[in-house]
Scaffold this active site. Sequence first.
Site, mmCIF file in Angstrom:
data_model
loop_
_atom_site.group_PDB
_atom_site.id
_atom_site.type_symbol
_atom_site.label_atom_id
_atom_site.label_comp_id
_atom_site.label_asym_id
_atom_site.label_seq_id
_atom_site.Cartn_x
_atom_site.Cartn_y
_atom_site.Cartn_z
ATOM 1 C CG ASP A 80 23.923 60.632 53.055
ATOM 2 O OD1 ASP A 80 24.178 60.503 54.271
ATOM 3 O OD2 ASP A 80 24.584 61.348 52.305
ATOM 4 C CD1 TRP A 105 17.928 59.767 47.256
ATOM 5 C CD2 TRP A 105 17.458 61.510 48.564
ATOM 6 N NE1 TRP A 105 18.273 59.434 48.537
ATOM 7 C CE2 TRP A 105 17.998 60.489 49.357
ATOM 8 C CE3 TRP A 105 17.083 62.695 49.172
ATOM 9 C CZ2 TRP A 105 18.183 60.622 50.728
ATOM 10 C CZ3 TRP A 105 17.265 62.826 50.537
ATOM 11 C CH2 TRP A 105 17.808 61.810 51.281
ATOM 12 C CG ASP A 124 16.343 64.941 53.778
ATOM 13 O OD1 ASP A 124 16.517 63.708 53.876
ATOM 14 O OD2 ASP A 124 17.181 65.707 53.283
ATOM 15 C CD1 TRP A 157 18.249 65.816 49.850
ATOM 16 C CD2 TRP A 157 17.068 66.457 48.079
ATOM 17 N NE1 TRP A 157 18.900 65.372 48.724
ATOM 18 C CE2 TRP A 157 18.201 65.741 47.631
ATOM 19 C CE3 TRP A 157 16.192 66.960 47.139
ATOM 20 C CZ2 TRP A 157 18.457 65.524 46.286
ATOM 21 C CZ3 TRP A 157 16.447 66.736 45.805
ATOM 22 C CH2 TRP A 157 17.572 66.025 45.396
ATOM 23 C CE1 TYR A 166 17.651 64.597 56.978
ATOM 24 C CE2 TYR A 166 19.239 64.571 58.769
ATOM 25 C CZ TYR A 166 18.464 63.899 57.863
ATOM 26 O OH TYR A 166 18.480 62.535 57.841
ATOM 27 C CB THR A 169 16.008 60.426 55.582
ATOM 28 O OG1 THR A 169 16.920 61.529 55.637
ATOM 29 C CG2 THR A 169 15.612 60.166 54.151
#
Length: 179
Positions: A80, A105, A124, A157, A166, A169
């Site tokens: 995501d 994750w 991230d 994250w 951010y 990812t």
Amino acid sequence: MKNLFNSIFKTIDGMFEKRARHAARTMGRRHWLAKTGTLMAGAALTPLLPFDRSLGMAYAAGSDAMDPGECTYWRYCALDGNLCSESGGSMTTCPPGSEASKVAWVGTCHNPADGKDYLVSYNDCCGKPSVNNAKFCFRSEGERPGYRMGLHNDVNWCMANTQKGYHCTVAMVVGMADA
């Protein structure tokens, strides 16, 4: 009604006082400090543990499952966010000027090329602003509601990093999933 609440609170207060006095008689200050310190250290290390976000297996299907430039690529089954390969990084490395998040994750993704399931860690990349024209992928296969942080990917994250912004990812295979 007020008397009822007062008696309930007195009962609860009495229970806590009794337990506190019992603990004071049976346990020394050093023992209590050691146990409390151990508990606090363990709680502080909890965010460093990896999370298994799968709760089952997430499968990617279709012809784009083998194209790393597409959101349907098998390795992105629980991703995501923006692809780092669109902004100077790669599938497994953050772009220059950003750093990987200290917490991540994990998803279980099926590779159609070899028919095996793999654990994929999603980190991230933090410290640079998001790129507006980067490819955004939203593949939350196996995602659960946000009250269980490790199963929910709509979390910043980068929270454990000094740079909280951010950027994108990365998706790194960390091992094979058990059957």
